[in-house]
Design an enzyme around this catalytic site. Sequence first.
Site, PDB file in Angstrom:
ATOM      1  N   ARG A 194       0.891  -1.277  -0.051  1.00 16.61           N
ATOM      2  CA  ARG A 194       0.053   0.121  -0.103  1.00 16.61           C
ATOM      3  C   ARG A 194       1.004   1.228   0.040  1.00 16.61           C
ATOM      4  O   ARG A 194       1.818   1.228   0.589  1.00 16.61           O
ATOM      5  CB  ARG A 194      -0.754  -0.098   1.357  1.00 16.61           C
ATOM      6  CG  ARG A 194      -1.713   1.323   1.060  1.00 16.61           C
ATOM      7  CD  ARG A 194      -2.648   1.238   2.188  1.00 16.61           C
ATOM      8  NE  ARG A 194      -3.593   2.496   2.295  1.00 16.61           N
ATOM      9  CZ  ARG A 194      -4.419   3.066   2.947  1.00 16.61           C
ATOM     10  NH1 ARG A 194      -4.195   2.572   4.233  1.00 16.61           N
ATOM     11  NH2 ARG A 194      -5.229   4.081   2.982  1.00 16.61           N
ATOM     12  N   HIS A 195       0.439   2.417  -0.674  1.00 16.37           N
ATOM     13  CA  HIS A 195       1.346   3.669  -0.903  1.00 16.37           C
ATOM     14  C   HIS A 195       1.554   4.100   0.687  1.00 16.37           C
ATOM     15  O   HIS A 195       0.456   3.822   1.336  1.00 16.37           O
ATOM     16  CB  HIS A 195       0.807   4.496  -2.022  1.00 16.37           C
ATOM     17  CG  HIS A 195      -0.695   4.813  -1.602  1.00 16.37           C
ATOM     18  ND1 HIS A 195      -0.904   5.705  -0.506  1.00 16.37           N
ATOM     19  CD2 HIS A 195      -2.071   4.499  -1.671  1.00 16.37           C
ATOM     20  CE1 HIS A 195      -2.241   5.926  -0.105  1.00 16.37           C
ATOM     21  NE2 HIS A 195      -2.669   5.111  -1.034  1.00 16.37           N
ATOM     22  N   GLU A 202      -6.485   3.206  -7.839  1.00 18.15           N
ATOM     23  CA  GLU A 202      -7.679   2.941  -6.741  1.00 18.15           C
ATOM     24  C   GLU A 202      -9.170   3.036  -7.445  1.00 18.15           C
ATOM     25  O   GLU A 202      -9.151   3.382  -8.651  1.00 18.15           O
ATOM     26  CB  GLU A 202      -7.398   3.936  -5.493  1.00 18.15           C
ATOM     27  CG  GLU A 202      -8.384   3.882  -4.554  1.00 18.15           C
ATOM     28  CD  GLU A 202      -8.418   2.531  -3.844  1.00 18.15           C
ATOM     29  OE1 GLU A 202      -9.117   1.605  -4.310  1.00 18.15           O
ATOM     30  OE2 GLU A 202      -8.048   2.564  -2.848  1.00 18.15           O
ATOM     31  N   HIS A 246      -3.112   0.412  -4.069  1.00 18.67           N
ATOM     32  CA  HIS A 246      -4.067   1.106  -3.232  1.00 18.67           C
ATOM     33  C   HIS A 246      -5.016  -0.024  -2.249  1.00 18.67           C
ATOM     34  O   HIS A 246      -4.759  -0.925  -2.528  1.00 18.67           O
ATOM     35  CB  HIS A 246      -5.004   2.152  -3.830  1.00 18.67           C
ATOM     36  CG  HIS A 246      -4.374   2.933  -4.740  1.00 18.67           C
ATOM     37  ND1 HIS A 246      -3.885   4.172  -4.427  1.00 18.67           N
ATOM     38  CD2 HIS A 246      -3.712   2.697  -6.031  1.00 18.67           C
ATOM     39  CE1 HIS A 246      -3.143   4.707  -5.472  1.00 18.67           C
ATOM     40  NE2 HIS A 246      -3.096   3.990  -6.277  1.00 18.67           N
ATOM     41  N   ARG A 294       0.722   9.283  -5.109  1.00 21.25           N
ATOM     42  CA  ARG A 294       1.042   8.573  -3.895  1.00 21.25           C
ATOM     43  C   ARG A 294       1.711   7.231  -4.011  1.00 21.25           C
ATOM     44  O   ARG A 294       2.561   6.903  -3.221  1.00 21.25           O
ATOM     45  CB  ARG A 294       0.129   8.508  -3.190  1.00 21.25           C
ATOM     46  CG  ARG A 294      -1.331   7.949  -3.557  1.00 21.25           C
ATOM     47  CD  ARG A 294      -2.794   8.484  -2.833  1.00 21.25           C
ATOM     48  NE  ARG A 294      -3.862   7.363  -3.119  1.00 21.25           N
ATOM     49  CZ  ARG A 294      -4.507   7.930  -4.106  1.00 21.25           C
ATOM     50  NH1 ARG A 294      -4.449   8.930  -4.786  1.00 21.25           N
ATOM     51  NH2 ARG A 294      -5.620   7.060  -4.372  1.00 21.25           N
TER      52      ARG A 294
END
Length: 192
Positions: free
Chosen positions: A7-8, A81, A149, A57
């Site tokens: 996950r970022h 996302e 995401h 991100r």
Amino acid sequence: MDLWLIRHAESTWNAAGRWQGQGDPPLSARGGAQARELAARLVHAELTALRTSDLRRAAGTARLLGERLGLLPASDARLRERDLGSWTGLTGAAIASRWPAQLARLRRGDPALRPGGGERLADVRARVAALLDELATRPPGRRVAIVTHLGVIRLLTGEEPENAGWCRASLSACRAALTPTSRPTSARPACG
């Protein structure tokens, strides 16, 4: 193939409590520190490739990982996302006050819902499945890090890693998880 689903790190909108969807805020200062810390933890993971969502991100997280791990991130919009339409950039409280019924449907996992006019879960599944099918044509034995995401990771594993956290799963388990009626049952991912 061994997949490392990352996950970022924290974005400026994460820090402000804003729903991001396909909005494109950059990493926060804290997010940069999280990504560098994660890179240090993964330095001995022997990763062979790095794929990332094209949103800043995720791409920023991947860039910081790649610098430390000696990998060049390959950007792919299929890892974005879920599109949240008009909800993008709003706080949870604002969404709850304006669209309480839709928010309740989202929390129940209603597959027909297009939050804020955005994407259905099936839309996200289809684009992520296409990427996994492409990866399945690659030689076995690879360790691929995918920076993406929370919504994508939930679809692939059912897990919820912390910011800049990771889950490790097999390609076959992730592909199986994208079948709308299935949930990963065997080969439970290792999350950190």
